[in-house]
Design a protein around this motif. Structure first.
Motif, short mmCIF file in Angstrom:
data_model
loop_
_atom_site.label_atom_id
_atom_site.label_comp_id
_atom_site.label_asym_id
_atom_site.label_seq_id
_atom_site.Cartn_x
_atom_site.Cartn_y
_atom_site.Cartn_z
N THR A 13 0.84 -1.21 0.00
CA THR A 13 0.00 0.00 0.00
C THR A 13 0.87 1.26 0.00
N TRP A 14 2.00 1.22 0.72
CA TRP A 14 2.93 2.35 0.73
C TRP A 14 3.56 2.53 -0.65
N VAL A 15 3.92 1.40 -1.26
CA VAL A 15 4.53 1.45 -2.59
C VAL A 15 3.55 2.05 -3.60
N GLY A 16 2.30 1.58 -3.59
CA GLY A 16 1.29 2.12 -4.49
C GLY A 16 1.09 3.60 -4.29
N GLY A 17 1.06 4.03 -3.02
CA GLY A 17 0.89 5.45 -2.72
C GLY A 17 2.05 6.29 -3.21
N LEU A 18 3.27 5.80 -3.04
CA LEU A 18 4.45 6.54 -3.49
C LEU A 18 4.47 6.68 -5.01
N VAL A 19 4.08 5.62 -5.72
CA VAL A 19 4.03 5.68 -7.18
C VAL A 19 2.99 6.71 -7.63
N ALA A 20 1.84 6.77 -6.92
CA ALA A 20 0.82 7.78 -7.24
C ALA A 20 1.34 9.19 -7.00
N ILE A 21 2.17 9.38 -5.96
CA ILE A 21 2.77 10.70 -5.69
C ILE A 21 3.71 11.09 -6.83
N PHE A 22 4.49 10.13 -7.32
CA PHE A 22 5.36 10.41 -8.47
C PHE A 22 4.53 10.80 -9.69
N ALA A 23 3.38 10.14 -9.88
CA ALA A 23 2.49 10.49 -10.99
C ALA A 23 1.99 11.92 -10.84
N SER A 24 1.66 12.30 -9.59
CA SER A 24 1.19 13.66 -9.32
C SER A 24 2.28 14.69 -9.62
N LEU A 25 3.51 14.41 -9.19
CA LEU A 25 4.61 15.34 -9.43
C LEU A 25 4.89 15.50 -10.91
N LEU A 26 4.83 14.40 -11.66
CA LEU A 26 5.06 14.45 -13.10
C LEU A 26 3.97 15.26 -13.78
N THR A 27 2.73 15.12 -13.30
CA THR A 27 1.61 15.87 -13.86
C THR A 27 1.72 17.35 -13.53
N PHE A 28 2.18 17.67 -12.32
CA PHE A 28 2.43 19.07 -11.95
C PHE A 28 3.43 19.70 -12.92
N GLN A 29 4.53 18.97 -13.20
CA GLN A 29 5.56 19.49 -14.09
C GLN A 29 5.03 19.68 -15.51
N SER A 30 4.26 18.71 -15.99
CA SER A 30 3.71 18.79 -17.34
C SER A 30 2.74 19.98 -17.45
N HIS A 31 1.92 20.17 -16.43
CA HIS A 31 0.97 21.28 -16.42
C HIS A 31 1.71 22.62 -16.40
N ARG A 32 2.80 22.69 -15.64
CA ARG A 32 3.60 23.91 -15.58
C ARG A 32 4.18 24.26 -16.95
N LEU A 33 4.67 23.25 -17.67
CA LEU A 33 5.23 23.47 -19.00
C LEU A 33 4.14 23.90 -19.99
N ASP A 34 2.94 23.34 -19.83
CA ASP A 34 1.81 23.75 -20.68
C ASP A 34 1.52 25.24 -20.49
N GLN A 35 1.50 25.68 -19.24
CA GLN A 35 1.20 27.08 -18.95
C GLN A 35 2.27 28.01 -19.50
N LYS A 36 3.53 27.60 -19.40
CA LYS A 36 4.62 28.41 -19.95
C LYS A 36 4.49 28.55 -21.46
N GLN A 37 4.12 27.43 -22.12
CA GLN A 37 3.95 27.46 -23.57
C GLN A 37 2.79 28.36 -23.98
N GLN A 38 1.70 28.32 -23.20
CA GLN A 38 0.54 29.16 -23.50
C GLN A 38 0.89 30.64 -23.35
N LYS A 39 1.71 30.98 -22.36
CA LYS A 39 2.11 32.37 -22.16
C LYS A 39 2.97 32.86 -23.31
N LYS A 40 3.86 31.96 -23.81
CA LYS A 40 4.70 32.31 -24.95
C LYS A 40 3.86 32.56 -26.20
N ALA A 41 2.84 31.68 -26.38
CA ALA A 41 1.97 31.80 -27.56
C ALA A 41 1.15 33.06 -27.53
N ALA A 42 0.81 33.50 -26.29
CA ALA A 42 0.01 34.73 -26.14
C ALA A 42 0.88 35.96 -26.38
#
Length: 397
Positions: free
Chosen positions: A368-397
């Motif tokens: 259960t700890w292992v599953g939770g840690l993997v989900a946290i890594f998924a969250s962190l990766l999604t945070f980073q991807s979302h941040r890059l999306d926002q930076k790209q949108q600002k550049k396009a604007a």
């Protein structure tokens, strides 16, 4: 097909594609329910029969992107009908199979057909629906897999118990025939993608943003399957009566239907932004199993929440991969559509192996700890991807 609302034709197409994924999912997953029947009939060990499952997953993961790249310019309607016809023939041959090697070869060929058909179904759902309704349509198409686990697999398993495992493949052959007829009358004619080289297609897989997006669902599925793979031992540890385990597993599959509906809601607006917190919440649900399984009722409720969280990522990540491909390699949207199903298989294999490693080190509930840690890594990766999306949108604007 540019109306803001879904027409009757839209809904017929959605249900046709959902039927197709239901049939494909039943054929893929039912093998688990009839594994012991196959091993005793073919006089092989259960471990050797288990290679039918692993070989399917590996062939699916490797073969699907390659075939999608090579056939991206094929007319989608004709190509899908040809593949469904091939699916029917391969399942029909399994009915008469009396050799492990032959059955293994047939399952590996079926894996490639399945992977390509799933990818094409996602492309059709994405390209033929109003933009605002793409998430809803794809969540329905993914829902076919959920129904396969809840309805198709139990029926296929019961057929094997009543008759034999060969009869289960007769069942999937008949389902394939029904899907072919529905697809023949409902699938629309669509423009072929512009022909491009395999090199152009596969170059998509070298782009950092695509790889990042690919590992989001891989980690998401891995988090769930690190625990789900060992759910039966966990239930036994909770002193669940043996006769009730199958009923609980059915309930788990039934709850996942609502997970699929919610997945469509999440994908309707700011999907990747929402997924950041979905994965974090999933981590809390998975880790809390370490304590709640000490109490029968709390444990069952928590397992139900685990099922509810399990596939919230599917629709959002499927659309995200296609949308990123349109930005970075427009000629490879077909290949991009295949990456989400491939990622799910990679995640399932990774999560099961990781959970198994931890399980065999000692305390089962450490998974259960292992599953939770993997989900946290998924969250962190999604945070980073979302941040890059926002930076790209600002550049396009």
């Amino acid at each position: 097909m540019h109306a803001a609302e879904l027409s009757k034709r839209h809904w017929l197409l959605i249900f046709t594609l959902t039927l197709l994924t239901f049939v494909l999912g039943t054929s893929e997953f039912v093998i688990v329910g009839i594994l012991t029947d196959i091993s005793s009939s073919l006089h092989i060990t259960n471990a050797k029969a288990g290679t039918l499952v692993s070989a399917f997953a590996i062939t699916f993961a490797i073969g699907t992107p390659i075939v999608m790249s090579a056939t991206s310019h094929f007319p989608k309607r004709k190509w899908m009908l040809l593949l469904i016809g091939s699916f029917i023939i391969l399942n029909a041959l399994c009915v008469f199979s009396t050799s492990y090697i032959i059955l293994l070869a047939l399952r590996m060929m079926t894996a490639i057909v399945t992977g390509v058909l799933i990818s094409l179904a996602m492309i059709v759902a994405s390209e033929t629906m109003p933009i605002a309704k793409r998430g809803l349509a794809i969540s329905f198409v993914f829902g076919g897999f959920t129904l396969a686990n809840v309805i198709g697999v139990p029926i296929g398993t019961v057929i094997a118990q009543w008759y034999n495992w060969n009869s289960t493949f007769l069942f999937t052959t008949l389902l394939g025939g029904i899907s072919f007829l529905a697809s023949f009358f409902i699938l629309p004619k669509m423009h072929s993608q512009i022909r491009s080289s395999m090199r152009d297609q596969l170059s998509l897989l070298t782009h950092p943003r695509i790889l990042m997006a690919f590992f989001i669902p891989s980690l998401g599925f891995g988090a769930t399957y690190a625990i789900y793979t060992y759910l039966v031992p966990i239930l036994k540890g909770m002193e669940v009566p043996r006769s009730s385990i199958s009923l609980i597993l059915f309930g788990y599959g039934f709850i996942s239907i609502f997970s699929n509906i919610l997945a469509g809601k999440i994908a309707s607006y700011n999907a990747i932004g929402r997924l950041r917190f979905v994965f974090f919440l999933q981590a809390l649900v998975l880790i809390s199993l370490y304590w709640t399984t000490n109490h029968f009722i709390f444990g069952l409720v928590n397992i139900g929440l685990m099922s509810l969280m399990a596939i919230l990522l599917t629709t959002s990540t499927q659309l995200y991969l296609i949308d990123l491909a349109r930005i970075y390699q427009p000629k490879a949207t077909g290949l991009a559509a295949s990456l989400m199903p491939v990622a799910s298989n990679v995640g399932i294999a990774f999560g099961s192996a990781l959970g198994g490693f931890v399980y065999h080190q000692g305390n089962l509930m450490n998974v259960t700890w292992v599953g939770g840690l993997v989900a946290i890594f998924a969250s962190l990766l999604t945070f980073q991807s979302h941040r890059l999306d926002q930076k790209q949108q600002k550049k396009a604007a």
